[in-house]
Write a protein that holds these residues in place. Sequence first.
Motif, PDB file in Angstrom:
ATOM      1  N   VAL A 141      -3.923  -1.416   4.944  1.00 34.72           N
ATOM      2  CA  VAL A 141      -3.738  -1.055   3.488  1.00 34.72           C
ATOM      3  C   VAL A 141      -3.853   0.324   3.229  1.00 34.72           C
ATOM      4  N   VAL A 142      -4.032   1.077   3.144  1.00 35.53           N
ATOM      5  CA  VAL A 142      -4.381   2.013   2.477  1.00 35.53           C
ATOM      6  C   VAL A 142      -3.206   2.663   1.295  1.00 35.53           C
ATOM      7  N   ILE A 143      -4.271   2.680  -0.151  1.00 37.52           N
ATOM      8  CA  ILE A 143      -3.578   2.816  -1.102  1.00 37.52           C
ATOM      9  C   ILE A 143      -4.938   4.544  -1.305  1.00 37.52           C
ATOM     10  N   SER A 144      -3.757   5.171  -3.142  1.00 35.24           N
ATOM     11  CA  SER A 144      -4.800   5.816  -3.724  1.00 35.24           C
ATOM     12  C   SER A 144      -3.770   5.878  -4.409  1.00 35.24           C
ATOM     13  N   ASN A 145      -4.844   6.389  -5.797  1.00 38.53           N
ATOM     14  CA  ASN A 145      -3.781   6.806  -7.552  1.00 38.53           C
ATOM     15  C   ASN A 145      -4.800   8.124  -7.373  1.00 38.53           C
ATOM     16  N   CYS A 146      -3.255   8.604  -7.327  1.00 35.14           N
ATOM     17  CA  CYS A 146      -3.970  10.930  -8.079  1.00 35.14           C
ATOM     18  C   CYS A 146      -4.744  11.322  -7.221  1.00 35.14           C
ATOM     19  N   VAL A 147      -4.855  10.900  -6.071  1.00 32.06           N
ATOM     20  CA  VAL A 147      -5.573  12.153  -5.448  1.00 32.06           C
ATOM     21  C   VAL A 147      -5.546  12.921  -4.390  1.00 32.06           C
ATOM     22  N   ILE A 148      -4.299  12.759  -3.686  1.00 29.95           N
ATOM     23  CA  ILE A 148      -3.816  14.160  -2.834  1.00 29.95           C
ATOM     24  C   ILE A 148      -3.434  14.202  -2.800  1.00 29.95           C
ATOM     25  N   LEU A 171       1.183   2.280   3.511  1.00 33.48           N
ATOM     26  CA  LEU A 171       0.706   2.743   2.613  1.00 33.48           C
ATOM     27  C   LEU A 171       1.539   2.950   1.415  1.00 33.48           C
ATOM     28  N   GLY A 172       0.566   2.236   0.630  1.00 39.92           N
ATOM     29  CA  GLY A 172       1.620   2.545  -1.183  1.00 39.92           C
ATOM     30  C   GLY A 172       0.523   3.032  -1.870  1.00 39.92           C
ATOM     31  N   ILE A 173       1.003   4.221  -2.482  1.00 37.45           N
ATOM     32  CA  ILE A 173       0.156   5.021  -2.832  1.00 37.45           C
ATOM     33  C   ILE A 173       0.636   5.755  -4.379  1.00 37.45           C
ATOM     34  N   SER A 174       0.192   5.909  -5.092  1.00 39.54           N
ATOM     35  CA  SER A 174       0.559   6.639  -6.998  1.00 39.54           C
ATOM     36  C   SER A 174       0.370   8.322  -7.022  1.00 39.54           C
TER      37      SER A 174
END
Length: 407
Positions: A141-148, A171-174
């Motif tokens: 799982v790839v997560i990310s929070n307010c970065v991309i 992929l589960g991102i905010s």
Amino acid sequence: MAHEEVVDRYSALARAALDGEKVVDCSPQEFDRGGFGPAGYDETAGLPDAAVRVSLGCGDPVAVAELHTGETVLDLGSGGGIDVLLSARRVGSYGKVYGLDASADMIELARSNAREAGAANVEFLHGAIEAIPLSDHSVDVVISNCVINLSSDKAATVAESFRVLRPGGRLGISDVVTSQILDPARRVAAERRIGCVAGSLTVAEYRDLLAATGFVNATVTLTADHGDHVHSAIIHAVKPACPPGLEIRPMREADAAQVLAIYQAGLDTGQASFETAAPSWDGFTTGRLPHLRYVATDTHTGEVVGWVAASPVSSRPVYAGVVEHSVYVHPGCQAHGIGRALLTAFVAASQDAGVWTIQTGIFPENTPSLALHQALGFRIVGTRERVGCHHGTWRDVLLIERRVTGA
Ligand SMILES: C[S@@+](CC[C@H](N)C(=O)[O-])C[C@H]1O[C@@H](n2cnc3c(N)ncnc32)[C@H](O)[C@@H]1O
């Protein structure tokens, strides 16, 4: 904003947090409205105070990634480590969570927070999300929070996420997105207010980028409205699943020779098509939709073992969303689930692209292909009897189609 400016900005925030200060990178009004930072979480009890204090996200990506015990997770732009520590709880001691950040100060802060939390199943890596320092197929799982939205090369970031994910990985991102293209002046104003919108994608651009990279089942769900068409959003997508040792990815020009060789080998069986000779690459690509072509490759050799592609059935507007597909697996690699994996990915990608009917013709004698299609929701619409003469024999063709539910 250039990469170095972004890193300097967050390094300064990390140092402030290490000095015990409260850290905010959007306007105080936005922070107080609750759209950014720790307000997005409801499970921070027990985390180190410094990890919560330096939370700079725009949602709770851990909540949407549905993590399971034993999984390996990667957090892109992990900052002070809040999502890494929350993920570590979810995946347990048999799992592992990597945090990746370009700011050495953020890495120092995150390691200190992990020590304080007693998290043994986490590792923080110093590096860029555009060149992830992990091997292919190494995370679930790839997560990310307010970065991309901060990345100066989002295509590389998404491609790297695809590379490190195992087939079937999520992929589960905010992130911050815009619901339409902003004029430059409004964009600058929104950037100043939100702090986090430097180069955000529109919803449509996000979906297109995910699809072009090879992700399927992509959704972009708006979760908070920050005004001026700027929103927080949860982005979900899946890397197509396939049997061990294989990967499904978009077809590239460099695949031409292998794709055409498999096409010819399929035609040579006499069960694939009335055609007897594979076209040139130009002939192949003309008329086939660029965003609906996939190959299955052997992950050890990189060789193509199968492909799927589609053409629109008509240029008339009424038939927009109706495509005719072909799927070919190298005759030496059949009965390994490759056709099923290709077709499954293709059906998902077609739905993402707004296709509502997929159709094709199959010789009745090609029972493995018919069974595969029926298993994936295709139905026989009818039989065209003795419709073509093939190698001296008049043959029937079964017309099959798959509709999106409700279409
Ligand atoms: C808005 S903060 C979010 C931090 C964390 N995800 C959170 O929710 O608290 C952005 C983080 O991404 C990092 N970052 C920004 N661009 C990056 C890049 N291209 N590669 C790696 N890290 C990056 C910054 O150093 C910073 O720690």
